[in-house]
Design a protein around this motif. Structure first.
Motif, PDB file in Angstrom:
ATOM      1  N   LEU A 198      54.347  41.516  32.217  1.00 45.27           N
ATOM      2  CA  LEU A 198      53.690  42.814  32.182  1.00 45.27           C
ATOM      3  C   LEU A 198      54.226  43.725  33.286  1.00 45.27           C
ATOM      4  CD1 LEU A 198      50.050  41.641  31.503  1.00 45.27           C
ATOM      5  CD2 LEU A 198      51.328  43.247  30.083  1.00 45.27           C
ATOM      6  N   THR A 199      54.607  44.933  32.926  1.00 46.02           N
ATOM      7  CA  THR A 199      55.080  45.923  33.884  1.00 46.02           C
ATOM      8  C   THR A 199      53.904  46.750  34.396  1.00 46.02           C
ATOM      9  OG1 THR A 199      55.435  47.624  32.206  1.00 46.02           O
ATOM     10  CG2 THR A 199      57.257  46.088  32.621  1.00 46.02           C
ATOM     11  N   GLN A 230      48.606  36.742  25.575  1.00 45.16           N
ATOM     12  CA  GLN A 230      49.362  35.738  26.324  1.00 45.16           C
ATOM     13  C   GLN A 230      48.785  35.584  27.730  1.00 45.16           C
ATOM     14  OE1 GLN A 230      53.550  36.626  26.717  1.00 45.16           O
ATOM     15  NE2 GLN A 230      53.942  34.861  28.045  1.00 45.16           N
ATOM     16  N   LEU A 231      48.434  36.705  28.348  1.00 47.23           N
ATOM     17  CA  LEU A 231      47.838  36.680  29.687  1.00 47.23           C
ATOM     18  C   LEU A 231      46.542  35.878  29.685  1.00 47.23           C
ATOM     19  CD1 LEU A 231      47.664  37.705  32.637  1.00 47.23           C
ATOM     20  CD2 LEU A 231      46.507  39.741  31.738  1.00 47.23           C
ATOM     21  N   ALA A 249      43.301  31.102  30.981  1.00 52.71           N
ATOM     22  CA  ALA A 249      42.351  30.129  30.436  1.00 52.71           C
ATOM     23  C   ALA A 249      42.816  28.697  30.647  1.00 52.71           C
ATOM     24  CB  ALA A 249      42.131  30.400  28.948  1.00 52.71           C
ATOM     25  N   ALA A 250      44.132  28.492  30.649  1.00 51.47           N
ATOM     26  CA  ALA A 250      44.678  27.142  30.822  1.00 51.47           C
ATOM     27  C   ALA A 250      44.337  26.551  32.189  1.00 51.47           C
ATOM     28  CB  ALA A 250      46.191  27.172  30.630  1.00 51.47           C
ATOM     29  N   GLN A 251      43.996  27.405  33.156  1.00 55.44           N
ATOM     30  CA  GLN A 251      43.678  26.924  34.505  1.00 55.44           C
ATOM     31  C   GLN A 251      42.232  26.436  34.634  1.00 55.44           C
ATOM     32  OE1 GLN A 251      46.314  26.605  36.420  1.00 55.44           O
ATOM     33  NE2 GLN A 251      47.436  27.622  34.738  1.00 55.44           N
ATOM     34  N   ARG A 252      41.373  26.854  33.702  1.00 58.38           N
ATOM     35  CA  ARG A 252      39.974  26.425  33.624  1.00 58.38           C
ATOM     36  C   ARG A 252      39.068  27.050  34.687  1.00 58.38           C
ATOM     37  NH1 ARG A 252      39.464  22.576  29.787  1.00 58.38           N
ATOM     38  NH2 ARG A 252      41.366  21.454  29.171  1.00 58.38           N
ATOM     39  N   THR A 253      39.468  27.037  35.950  1.00 58.39           N
ATOM     40  CA  THR A 253      38.703  27.705  37.012  1.00 58.39           C
ATOM     41  C   THR A 253      39.700  28.374  37.954  1.00 58.39           C
ATOM     42  OG1 THR A 253      38.668  25.673  38.360  1.00 58.39           O
ATOM     43  CG2 THR A 253      36.756  26.088  36.938  1.00 58.39           C
ATOM     44  N   VAL A 254      39.413  29.635  38.355  1.00 56.38           N
ATOM     45  CA  VAL A 254      40.393  30.351  39.178  1.00 56.38           C
ATOM     46  C   VAL A 254      39.718  31.209  40.236  1.00 56.38           C
ATOM     47  CG1 VAL A 254      42.061  30.465  37.273  1.00 56.38           C
ATOM     48  CG2 VAL A 254      40.496  32.391  37.653  1.00 56.38           C
ATOM     49  N   ALA A 255      40.487  31.453  41.316  1.00 61.91           N
ATOM     50  CA  ALA A 255      40.156  32.473  42.311  1.00 61.91           C
ATOM     51  C   ALA A 255      41.244  33.527  42.210  1.00 61.91           C
ATOM     52  CB  ALA A 255      40.132  31.875  43.714  1.00 61.91           C
ATOM     53  N   VAL A 256      40.853  34.787  42.045  1.00 62.26           N
ATOM     54  CA  VAL A 256      41.814  35.886  41.930  1.00 62.26           C
ATOM     55  C   VAL A 256      41.877  36.626  43.257  1.00 62.26           C
ATOM     56  CG1 VAL A 256      42.448  37.990  40.690  1.00 62.26           C
ATOM     57  CG2 VAL A 256      41.228  36.161  39.491  1.00 62.26           C
ATOM     58  N   ALA A 257      43.065  36.689  43.854  1.00 55.66           N
ATOM     59  CA  ALA A 257      43.243  37.479  45.068  1.00 55.66           C
ATOM     60  C   ALA A 257      43.077  38.949  44.690  1.00 55.66           C
ATOM     61  CB  ALA A 257      44.622  37.228  45.661  1.00 55.66           C
ATOM     62  N   PHE A 258      42.069  39.602  45.259  1.00 55.43           N
ATOM     63  CA  PHE A 258      41.630  40.902  44.761  1.00 55.43           C
ATOM     64  C   PHE A 258      41.621  41.943  45.870  1.00 55.43           C
ATOM     65  CE2 PHE A 258      37.731  43.430  43.266  1.00 55.43           C
ATOM     66  CZ  PHE A 258      38.500  44.284  42.495  1.00 55.43           C
ATOM     67  N   ALA A 294      40.874  40.494  33.207  1.00 56.11           N
ATOM     68  CA  ALA A 294      41.376  39.488  32.268  1.00 56.11           C
ATOM     69  C   ALA A 294      40.813  38.106  32.585  1.00 56.11           C
ATOM     70  CB  ALA A 294      42.901  39.454  32.302  1.00 56.11           C
ATOM     71  N   ALA A 295      40.732  37.762  33.874  1.00 56.81           N
ATOM     72  CA  ALA A 295      40.209  36.451  34.269  1.00 56.81           C
ATOM     73  C   ALA A 295      38.748  36.309  33.878  1.00 56.81           C
ATOM     74  CB  ALA A 295      40.388  36.256  35.771  1.00 56.81           C
TER      75      ALA A 295
END
Length: 270
Positions: free
Chosen positions: A151-152, A10-11, A16-25, A37-38
């Motif tokens: 997710l916990t 599900q994650l 994937a639905a966003q197509r392109t992402v920036a992950v705050a890391f 996951a991204a």
């Protein structure tokens, strides 16, 4: 190594639905797993972004670089050397102002890079604590896929272990500003002093700890099961000397040990 879990699938779908992402890391447990996951969901269309500020210790930045390299995700560093005036004043909603500035910078960077969405690593458990920063994320339209997949923290640790991430058992961490009681001003010098004192505790072999700065007093918290390591005269003297070398006049020990968000206790009472 691929994780096999319904929530993980599900994650991946949410990302994937966003197509392109920036992950705050930040290099912590949650954001590391989200980067993993991204990268699996989007490959080179996912980017990890770390905001380098006085709030984040150098050790955490170094960890973020290592984890990003292991995952294989492209990693960008945004330099934010100044502390915003509203954050420095350290009101009870400090986290709101800090997140608004930090994620605003990431969102602007993502827009310049043509990325469709910014993701943060908030998990399902974060809804049970005092988290004014979540309102800032909502206002900036930041997505929280880990929460969306329900997710916990425990599940994220388990899946991180399955994925072979070194952060799976990493102790909980929060920005250095969380060591300063609300209402006491925050400065680069104060944060540097806290960072040095906590590095001293790490050098003594402690894993889960905090140095809460109450003026000239360093109130040391360690995990309850690590407290016995303190009860040796030579160790006590050595820790006291190390902490005082960082600029504190007094070194005090919190008897009940480390408690997440212990400086939020006055707020919870209200």
């Amino acid at each position: 190594m691929t994780v096999h879990n319904g929530k993980y699938e599900q994650l991946l779908a949410v990302i994937a639905a966003q197509r392109t992402v920036a992950v705050a890391f930040s290099g912590g447990v949650d954001s590391s797993f989200l980067c993993y996951a991204a990268h699996e969901a989007l490959g080179d269309k996912a980017l990890a972004v770390t905001v380098v500020s006085p709030m984040l210790p150098k050790s955490e930045i170094a960890c973020a670089k290592r984890v990003a390299a292991q995952i294989g995700i492209t990693h960008a560093l945004l330099d934010e050397p100044e502390i915003d005036a509203e954050v420095a004043a350290n009101p009870a909603d400090r986290c709101y102002h800090c997140k608004k500035r930090e994620f605003g910078a990431i969102a602007e960077y993502a827009e310049r890079r043509g990325l469709a969405a910014v993701l943060d690593g908030s998990n399902q458990d974060d809804l049970s604590d005092y988290r004014p920063g979540l309102q800032a994320l909502k206002e900036l339209r930041i997505l929280s896929p880990l929460r969306e997949a329900r997710l916990t923290k425990a599940e994220i640790r388990d899946m991180s272990h399955e994925a072979g991430l070194p952060t799976w058992d990493k102790p909980a961490f929060a920005c250095l500003a969380s060591r300063v009681p609300y209402g006491e001003p925050i400065s680069r010098e104060k944060l540097a002093k806290i960072e040095q004192a906590e590095e001293s505790l790490r050098a003594f072999g402690f894993r889960q700890f905090r140095v809460r700065a109450h003026g000239d007093i360093a109130r040391i918290e360690v995990a309850p099961d690590e407290r016995p390591l303190f009860f040796d005269a030579q160790t006590l003297d050595a820790i006291s000397a190390a902490v005082k070398r960082c600029g504190f006049l007094y070194a005090a020990f919190e008897l009940e040990g480390y408690t997440a968000g212990s400086l939020n206790k006055p707020i919870r009472k209200n």
